[in-house]
Structure formats: C-alpha cells, structure tokens
Design a protein around this motif. Structure first.
Motif, PDB file in Angstrom:
ATOM      1  N   ASP A  24      24.204 -29.147 -30.524  1.00  0.00           N
ATOM      2  CA  ASP A  24      24.469 -28.019 -29.623  1.00  0.00           C
ATOM      3  C   ASP A  24      23.588 -26.828 -29.965  1.00  0.00           C
ATOM      4  O   ASP A  24      23.076 -26.150 -29.072  1.00  0.00           O
ATOM      5  CB  ASP A  24      25.944 -27.613 -29.687  1.00  0.00           C
ATOM      6  N   LYS A  25      23.403 -26.601 -31.237  1.00  0.00           N
ATOM      7  CA  LYS A  25      22.575 -25.479 -31.694  1.00  0.00           C
ATOM      8  C   LYS A  25      21.122 -25.686 -31.256  1.00  0.00           C
ATOM      9  O   LYS A  25      20.469 -24.763 -30.761  1.00  0.00           O
ATOM     10  CB  LYS A  25      22.666 -25.366 -33.222  1.00  0.00           C
ATOM     11  N   VAL A  26      20.625 -26.913 -31.394  1.00  0.00           N
ATOM     12  CA  VAL A  26      19.256 -27.228 -30.982  1.00  0.00           C
ATOM     13  C   VAL A  26      19.112 -27.028 -29.476  1.00  0.00           C
ATOM     14  O   VAL A  26      18.137 -26.428 -29.005  1.00  0.00           O
ATOM     15  CB  VAL A  26      18.869 -28.671 -31.392  1.00  0.00           C
ATOM     16  N   LYS A  27      20.081 -27.503 -28.701  1.00  0.00           N
ATOM     17  CA  LYS A  27      20.025 -27.357 -27.248  1.00  0.00           C
ATOM     18  C   LYS A  27      20.008 -25.885 -26.828  1.00  0.00           C
ATOM     19  O   LYS A  27      19.265 -25.494 -25.926  1.00  0.00           O
ATOM     20  CB  LYS A  27      21.201 -28.074 -26.588  1.00  0.00           C
ATOM     21  N   ARG A  28      20.839 -25.076 -27.494  1.00  0.00           N
ATOM     22  CA  ARG A  28      20.864 -23.642 -27.175  1.00  0.00           C
ATOM     23  C   ARG A  28      19.501 -23.000 -27.456  1.00  0.00           C
ATOM     24  O   ARG A  28      19.000 -22.210 -26.655  1.00  0.00           O
ATOM     25  CB  ARG A  28      21.948 -22.931 -27.989  1.00  0.00           C
ATOM     26  N   LYS A  29      18.914 -23.366 -28.585  1.00  0.00           N
ATOM     27  CA  LYS A  29      17.611 -22.779 -28.942  1.00  0.00           C
ATOM     28  C   LYS A  29      16.513 -23.266 -27.996  1.00  0.00           C
ATOM     29  O   LYS A  29      15.613 -22.502 -27.652  1.00  0.00           O
ATOM     30  CB  LYS A  29      17.281 -23.088 -30.397  1.00  0.00           C
ATOM     31  N   GLN A  30      16.586 -24.531 -27.584  1.00  0.00           N
ATOM     32  CA  GLN A  30      15.604 -25.051 -26.631  1.00  0.00           C
ATOM     33  C   GLN A  30      15.690 -24.296 -25.306  1.00  0.00           C
ATOM     34  O   GLN A  30      14.669 -23.956 -24.713  1.00  0.00           O
ATOM     35  CB  GLN A  30      15.811 -26.552 -26.402  1.00  0.00           C
ATOM     36  N   LYS A  31      16.916 -24.028 -24.846  1.00  0.00           N
ATOM     37  CA  LYS A  31      17.089 -23.278 -23.606  1.00  0.00           C
ATOM     38  C   LYS A  31      16.544 -21.861 -23.756  1.00  0.00           C
ATOM     39  O   LYS A  31      15.928 -21.317 -22.842  1.00  0.00           O
ATOM     40  CB  LYS A  31      18.566 -23.227 -23.219  1.00  0.00           C
ATOM     41  N   MET A  32      16.772 -21.261 -24.935  1.00  0.00           N
ATOM     42  CA  MET A  32      16.297 -19.917 -25.175  1.00  0.00           C
ATOM     43  C   MET A  32      14.766 -19.879 -25.129  1.00  0.00           C
ATOM     44  O   MET A  32      14.166 -19.022 -24.480  1.00  0.00           O
ATOM     45  CB  MET A  32      16.787 -19.416 -26.539  1.00  0.00           C
ATOM     46  N   VAL A  33      14.124 -20.850 -25.787  1.00  0.00           N
ATOM     47  CA  VAL A  33      12.658 -20.912 -25.801  1.00  0.00           C
ATOM     48  C   VAL A  33      12.132 -21.165 -24.391  1.00  0.00           C
ATOM     49  O   VAL A  33      11.160 -20.534 -23.958  1.00  0.00           O
ATOM     50  CB  VAL A  33      12.159 -21.993 -26.793  1.00  0.00           C
TER      51      VAL A  33
END
Length: 160
Positions: free
Chosen positions: A110-119
């Motif tokens: 979930d943390k990776v997905k959130r950061k990917q969306k942010m980028v």
C-alpha cells in the motif's frame, strides 16, 4: 547402631506444577479461541451472547487470564466445530505469525502504491527536458543500486 539411609524417591508432581500446566493450557485455549473467532468473523459480543457469558469474560478467556468451566469449554469447541484436543493444541500460533507477516507485506504494498501515485501526479507538472533529466537520474540510481548489491545479482545468475 545402624544408620538409616534416606531413599530418594521420584519427585511426584506438585500442585504448583499442575497449576502451571493448567495455566499454559488456558493461554493456548484462549489464543485458539480468539483466532477461531476472528477467522469466522464473530465479535466477542456475539460469542458472549451465544455462550450466555459477558463480553468481558470472553476477553479474559481469550487472554488466558481465566479458564472457562468445562461446560463453557465444550460449548466453545462445539460453536467453532473444533475438537477439544485441537483447541488445547498450540496450532494457531503459526497462523497468528503468518497473519502479522501478511499484514506487514500488505502495508508495504500500500505504501509503494501511494508513493507511485504521488510520483505519477508530480510527473504531470514537468516539461520534456525535466522528464529526460528525471529518467536519467532513475537509470543512474538503478545502475548504482545493482552495483551496491552484487550478491543479489549472483543469486539470480545461479538460478538461471
């Protein structure tokens, strides 16, 4: 005069030993009960209502702080469709550990997905030259991280 020799006999279990055994079984039973309840989606309130005991008492049993009566023990086992022996065997400890590990993996994803969306959101604000620069930095970073961890690359080659 003859001296009497003291004969040592095998030590019989003391009441303290049996109390420790019973306490251990209460803790195991409580853990098994909690996991079985959660696996089946029941709340402690629902279980207490079915067993006609308070929710607080359900919690005490699950934490191993109280041992249920034999009648309550049998009702709990029947409710979950488990044998008495299964509920006194520490088999759910592994499931608890697996569940915690799975939760950590899921949280990491979930943390990776959130950061990917942010980028991805940030990339929309850059022009072509800035994007080329960012791509170059990412490629450099990937190359550096592969050099930094050579043992990982060696394992991959051995698998091939």
């Amino acid at each position: 005069m003859e001296t009497k020799k003291k004969v040592r006999q095998a030590k019989a279990p003391t009441p303290k030993d049996s109390k420790d055994y019973i306490n251990e079984k209460c803790v195991i039973f409580g853990n098994n009960m909690r996991v079985a309840r959660k696996e089946r989606g029941f709340t402690s309130e629902a279980l207490g209502k079915f067993l006609k005991i308070s929710t607080a008492y359900v919690g005490l049993i699950e934490r191993g702080e109280r041992c249920p009566s034999l009648e309550t023990f049998m009702k709990i086992c029947d409710f979950f469709g488990e044998s008495y022996e299964e509920m006194l065997t520490p088999r759910y400890a592994l499931k608890i550990a697996e569940s915690k590990a799975a939760s950590k993996v899921e949280a990491s994803r979930d943390k990776v997905k959130r950061k990917q969306k942010m980028v991805a959101g940030m990339l929309n604000t850059f022009d072509v030259d800035e994007l080329d620069h960012i791509i170059g930095m990412i490629k450099s970073f990937k190359t550096f991280s592969q050099i930094k961890q050579p043992e990982l690359n060696e394992e991959e080659e051995a698998d091939e």
